[in-house]
Write a protein that holds these residues in place. Structure first.
Motif, PDB file in Angstrom:
ATOM      1  N   TRP A  82      -5.566   2.675   3.239  1.00  0.00           N
ATOM      2  CA  TRP A  82      -4.216   2.594   3.774  1.00  0.00           C
ATOM      3  C   TRP A  82      -3.672   1.192   3.532  1.00  0.00           C
ATOM      4  O   TRP A  82      -4.430   0.213   3.481  1.00  0.00           O
ATOM      5  CB  TRP A  82      -4.222   2.850   5.273  1.00  0.00           C
ATOM      6  CG  TRP A  82      -4.329   4.283   5.668  1.00  0.00           C
ATOM      7  CD1 TRP A  82      -4.474   5.361   4.843  1.00  0.00           C
ATOM      8  CD2 TRP A  82      -4.309   4.795   7.005  1.00  0.00           C
ATOM      9  NE1 TRP A  82      -4.537   6.520   5.569  1.00  0.00           N
ATOM     10  CE2 TRP A  82      -4.435   6.206   6.910  1.00  0.00           C
ATOM     11  CE3 TRP A  82      -4.187   4.229   8.265  1.00  0.00           C
ATOM     12  CZ2 TRP A  82      -4.446   7.035   8.027  1.00  0.00           C
ATOM     13  CZ3 TRP A  82      -4.196   5.050   9.387  1.00  0.00           C
ATOM     14  CH2 TRP A  82      -4.319   6.432   9.266  1.00  0.00           C
ATOM     15  N   ASN A  83      -2.348   1.110   3.438  1.00  0.00           N
ATOM     16  CA  ASN A  83      -1.726  -0.204   3.414  1.00  0.00           C
ATOM     17  C   ASN A  83      -1.426  -0.626   4.857  1.00  0.00           C
ATOM     18  O   ASN A  83      -1.551   0.161   5.800  1.00  0.00           O
ATOM     19  CB  ASN A  83      -0.459  -0.214   2.551  1.00  0.00           C
ATOM     20  CG  ASN A  83       0.561   0.813   3.022  1.00  0.00           C
ATOM     21  OD1 ASN A  83       0.794   0.959   4.226  1.00  0.00           O
ATOM     22  ND2 ASN A  83       1.171   1.534   2.080  1.00  0.00           N
ATOM     23  N   LEU A  84      -1.014  -1.872   5.042  1.00  0.00           N
ATOM     24  CA  LEU A  84      -0.791  -2.392   6.395  1.00  0.00           C
ATOM     25  C   LEU A  84       0.305  -1.621   7.118  1.00  0.00           C
ATOM     26  O   LEU A  84       0.258  -1.456   8.347  1.00  0.00           O
ATOM     27  CB  LEU A  84      -0.426  -3.880   6.318  1.00  0.00           C
ATOM     28  CG  LEU A  84      -1.543  -4.805   5.823  1.00  0.00           C
ATOM     29  CD1 LEU A  84      -1.071  -6.243   5.777  1.00  0.00           C
ATOM     30  CD2 LEU A  84      -2.782  -4.693   6.716  1.00  0.00           C
ATOM     31  N   GLN A 141       0.900   1.585   6.982  1.00  0.00           N
ATOM     32  CA  GLN A 141       0.356   2.820   7.539  1.00  0.00           C
ATOM     33  C   GLN A 141      -0.422   2.551   8.830  1.00  0.00           C
ATOM     34  O   GLN A 141      -0.345   3.321   9.785  1.00  0.00           O
ATOM     35  CB  GLN A 141      -0.550   3.502   6.497  1.00  0.00           C
ATOM     36  CG  GLN A 141       0.214   4.112   5.332  1.00  0.00           C
ATOM     37  CD  GLN A 141      -0.706   4.586   4.228  1.00  0.00           C
ATOM     38  OE1 GLN A 141      -1.376   3.788   3.567  1.00  0.00           O
ATOM     39  NE2 GLN A 141      -0.742   5.898   4.013  1.00  0.00           N
ATOM     40  N   PRO A 152      -8.559  -0.957   4.075  1.00  0.00           N
ATOM     41  CA  PRO A 152      -7.716  -1.440   2.964  1.00  0.00           C
ATOM     42  C   PRO A 152      -8.541  -1.953   1.798  1.00  0.00           C
ATOM     43  O   PRO A 152      -9.713  -2.325   1.958  1.00  0.00           O
ATOM     44  CB  PRO A 152      -6.907  -2.568   3.615  1.00  0.00           C
ATOM     45  CG  PRO A 152      -7.706  -2.989   4.803  1.00  0.00           C
ATOM     46  CD  PRO A 152      -8.410  -1.766   5.289  1.00  0.00           C
ATOM     47  N   SER A 153      -7.955  -1.948   0.640  1.00  0.00           N
ATOM     48  CA  SER A 153      -8.616  -2.456  -0.570  1.00  0.00           C
ATOM     49  C   SER A 153      -7.834  -3.671  -1.075  1.00  0.00           C
ATOM     50  O   SER A 153      -6.616  -3.594  -1.238  1.00  0.00           O
ATOM     51  CB  SER A 153      -8.637  -1.368  -1.642  1.00  0.00           C
ATOM     52  OG  SER A 153      -9.319  -1.821  -2.783  1.00  0.00           O
TER      53      SER A 153
END
Length: 873
Positions: free
Chosen positions: A497-499, A501, A587-588
């Motif tokens: 997920w991104n921040l 989300q 997160p990646s």
């Protein structure tokens, strides 16, 4: 030649024993005169007050001792103590140039002993409760220093602090702000100024403690109180250690002066009797000019499983000891209780009768922050002021009532209503009824959502352990990911997920419990953070909330609210679902220190699984599937950690011993690591071990005590324990992880593994039994059980469980003739390790049963020719 050396060593040892025996006899016969001689000697007269007091405390123990070994130890400690000058070196660093090397070494020894005692007193959550108490609002609580008490001697708290004695009692009803004002008093400069006037030329030492009934065992019991107070005092003046703990200090001093490691104290756990004796030593001593001030908050929250029946005795102890000391005073807070009459307080304040102005100011500030209220106030200022005054009067001194009223007002304003339309009946009933009234106003969907959240929080308190990597409460993101259908999590792919989300998920759930059903739980909002902070801790609005939720009627309400869900909701499984979901959406690239982040999440999930495993929920297929997903997702991240941004395996740099040639391995080692199971990877430095252990998910679930899961896995493959390469499965159960709670593994797990082919004498590096005894010695002797939780009661439970495990190993033919090699290079007989390591910790009945079993095994061995029978498979 070798034989001559051995003969000479034996003779030397014998001569030392004879010499010690002669010295002991002489000292024992002259103990009274020796004490007088020492006190009149020039060396004693040169000592500064702390040192004299320490020697006198040691001499008292010397005179009272009836054991020759102890007598000699005290005598040697006294004689060595008076030969150096501790104070000049400690307080005047420039003197170091004039002192000898032996004096400096002696001061280092003293410091080492003092630091060890401090370390043994300290525990991890020693200041957690104080730190989490909210600061007062802009109201300064200054009235607490000025308001008359009605006592004929002391007109105010400030006057009592300046010239009073004994106990000052601050009483207050539920949610009247007792802890907040106690923290305020503790930190206020006026408190310090008043106490300095009281102390005069004497040294002033202060020590606080904040009870917390929803905290760890040490945070709500007498053991935690006494250890915390003594720790705080010694932290300010470590030279008091020989006075407060003469026996323990001398034991350590003797041991360390002989070159033994300071982490082997040579004495057992802290017990209430010993801690009380130390507290008495502190407040009764009159050799050192001291003034002691204790601040103890929430004694009504004294609530220990092992100590609850001792509460009246505890109150009597405080009353007698504090009243008897001219140099000690204590400020205590509590709800009104009948037992508190025993305290015979010098003065008192009734908080809920005096804080109305503070409550009105709180309500004003809270409502002024709401733009809807400000708009209404502009139209009708008189009615708005009337609402504020009503809240102050109707709350009856309770900040919680006022807070609920404010939340309901703002909620109604947001819906288009007006503040004077509020249901003021919330201000009348007892707190338990407030929550019931609020619950009755919720619609069916909100009740269902709220019920899931509250049930998740309730079972979450069961998963709190004292290890360094475990959370004491859920974070906002933990809770947000726990709610919902676990099957959705199981079937979801691993997708970061991104921040944004994460933020949406957190804002959604936080808005629910702060606006739609306020008053039950809240979350600390980080200053300057836009939206709700995912890492913020979830807290109950007040201690009365979990008390309300624990009621049988309330539990029925919560269960009824989740009956109509499309999926099978169980709160413990929701905790495991939260972890698996979190692992899948990380997160990646991964956060800073990715290995530690992953390990902490996996640990959190396995602790949740432990709670499931010991309940009927262990039979649910969802439980097994979630554990499989946890394993699969961790394996995914484990492999990813071995690759760089380009997707290629990371290269290791190989260097020859002289640093002349350096080669890259083209990712060969990273490939090998990727093929290992993720639990074999060094996620946590404390769990570091050789790769040839060949850890597996099954071995990890053993160490977290998942009995049902492990039994099911072994039943499905009966030879699985024999097929595993590397470390035997039984060995994992006998040597708990250093970062996992030791109470997770019980006799039941060991029985399961023995039934499936495990043997106490199966050899890896050592036999399983030898590994078990090495761990036992290191934990209970070398570490003095500090790594368990720090609480005596918990340490005893672990020791009793350990004794039951050893009894089982003996029954299954454990080799008691083995020599156990400890981590410090000692070689000890198995019998000594078994008995000596648990003597101070296990309960008497359990220890006696263990001792009897060892003796029977030894007798059986003698009958069979001197060798303990070994179970072979």
């Amino acid at each position: 030649m070798a034989n001559q050396v051995e003969v000479l060593q034996t003779l030397t040892s014998s001569l030392r024993e004879i010499q010690d025996r002669i010295v002991k006899n002489q000292i024992s016969a002259q103990r009274e005169s020796l004490g007088d001689t020492i006190k009149s000697s020039p060396d004693f007269q040169r000592l500064e007050p702390h040192e004299k007091a320490s020697v006198l405390a040691l001499l008292k123990r010397f005179r009272d001792s009836h054991d020759d070994e102890e007598l000699l130890r005290y005598y040697k400690a006294v004689m060595r103590f008076i030969t150096g000058s501790r104070a000049s070196v400690l307080e005047e660093p420039q003197v170091l140039l004039a002192v000898t090397g032996s004096q400096i070494a002696e001061v280092d020894l003293w410091r080492g002993v003092d630091d060890t005692i401090l370390g043994l007193l300290q525990y991890r959550v020693i200041s957690d409760r104080r730190d989490m108490i909210a600061d007062p609002y802009s109201s300064s609580c200054e009235w607490a220093f000025q308001y008359p008490t009605g006592h004929e001697t002391h007109a105010s708290l400030s006057e009592w602090l300046t010239c009073g004695s004994g106990i000052f009692l601050l009483l207050g009803n539920e949610a009247s702000g007792k802890s907040t004002i106690m923290k305020y008093i503790l930190r206020h400069e006026r408190t310090r100024q008043c106490l300095k006037q009281w102390a005069g030329t004497d040294k002033l030492l202060t020590a606080p403690f904040f009870f917390w009934c929803h905290g760890t065992e040490l945070e709500r019991a007498e053991e935690g109180l006494l250890r915390s107070l003594l720790y705080s005092v010694l932290l300010q003046d470590t030279r008091l250690a020989p006075i407060i703990f003469p026996s323990e200090w001398t034991t350590l001093y003797s041991s360390m002066s002989s070159g033994n490691d300071s982490s082997d104290p040579g004495f057992g756990p802290w017990k209430i009797e010993g801690l009380r004796r130390a507290f008495q030593q502190l407040i009764r001593q009159d050799q050192i000019p001291l003034k002691l001030f204790f601040l103890i908050d929430g004694i009504d929250e004294y609530d220990s499983v092992s100590d609850i029946e001792r509460f009246p005795d505890f109150i009597k102890f405080l009353s007698v000891e504090l009243a008897a000391s001219k140099n000690t005073k204590a400020l205590l807070s509590s709800r009104p209780l009948e037992d508190l009459k025993q305290l015979k307080a010098e003065a008192s304040l009734i908080l809920h009768q005096l804080n109305h102005n503070d409550i009105e100011l709180y309500a004003r500030e809270a409502l002024e922050r709401d733009e809807n209220y400000r708009a209404i106030r502009e139209l009708n200022p008189e009615r708005s002021e009337e609402v504020l005054r009503y809240i102050a009067r109707g709350s009856d001194g309770s900040f919680l009532r006022a807070k609920l009223a404010v939340q309901i007002i703002t909620q109604k304003l947001e819906a288009g209503g007006e503040p004077w339309e509020t249901e003021y009946n919330l201000l009348g009933p007892a707190s338990q009824e407030w929550y019931r009234v609020i619950w009755s106003t919720l619609d069916r969907f909100t009740k269902s959502y709220a019920s899931q959240i509250l049930q998740i929080l309730l079972v979450g308190t069961d998963q709190r352990y004292g290890g360094p990597n475990f959370k004491d409460s859920m974070t906002l993101i933990d809770l947000a990911l726990a709610v919902g259908d676990p099957n959705t999590t199981i079937e979801a792919s691993i997708r970061p997920w991104n921040l944004g989300q994460f933020q949406i998920k957190c804002d959604q759930i936080a808005s629910s419990f702060t606006k739609k059903w306020p008053g039950f739980i809240n979350v600390d909002q980080t200053a300057g953070h836009k939206g709700w902070n995912a890492a913020s801790r979830i807290q109950y609005c007040h201690r009365s909330v979990p008390e309300f939720l624990a009621q049988e009627e309330t539990r029925r309400l919560l269960l009824d609210a989740t009956k109509g869900l499309e999926y099978d909701f169980t709160p413990r499984i929701a905790h495991l679902k939260s972890v698996v979901q979190h692992l899948k959406v990380l997160p990646s690239p991964l956060p800073k220190e990715p290995a530690r982040c992953l390990w902490n999440l996996a640990t959190q999930g396995l602790l949740a699984a432990k709670q499931i495993d010991q309940s009927d929920e262990a039979k649910k297929e969802t439980y097994t599937r979630l554990l499989s997903e946890l394993d699969r997702t961790m394996e995914h991240h484990h492999i990813a950690l071995q690759r760089g941004p380009d997707g290629k395996f990371l290269e290791s740099r190989l260097q020859d011993p002289h640093g002349l040639v350096a080669l890259r391995d083209r990712g060969l080692d990273a490939r090998r690591v990727a093929k290992m199971h993720w639990s074999n990877f060094h996620f946590d430095p404390k769990c570091s071990h050789d790769r040839f252990w060949n850890d597996s998910f099954l071995s990890l679930t053993i160490q977290f005590g998942l009995n049902n899961y492990v039994k099911k896995a072994l039943d499905q493959g009966s030879k699985i324990s024999q097929r595993k390469r590397g470390r035997p499965l039984l060995s994992y159960a006998l040597c708990p992880l250093p970062v996992a709670p030791y109470g997770l593994i019980t006799q039941a797990m060991v029985e399961i593994l023995l039934e499936h082919g495990g043997s106490p004498n199966q050899k890896f590096v050592n036999t399983c039994c030898e590994d078990a005894l090495i761990w036992q010695w290191e934990t209970f002797v070398d570490d003095n059980a500090r790594s368990i939780t720090g609480a005596w009661a918990e340490s005893q439970r672990v020791a009793d469980a350990r004794a039951e495990v050893i009894l089982l190993l003996i029954e299954k033919g454990a080799d008691l003739s083995a020599e156990i090699k400890t981590a410090r290079g000692q070689s000890l007989p198995a019998r000594r390790v078994i008995l000596d390591s648990l003597r101070a910790w296990a309960s008497p009945d359990v220890y006696n049963a263990l001792k009897e079993s060892v003796e029977k095994a030894e007798n059986s061995s003698r009958k069979k020719g001197g060798t303990i029978w070994r179970l072979r498979k």
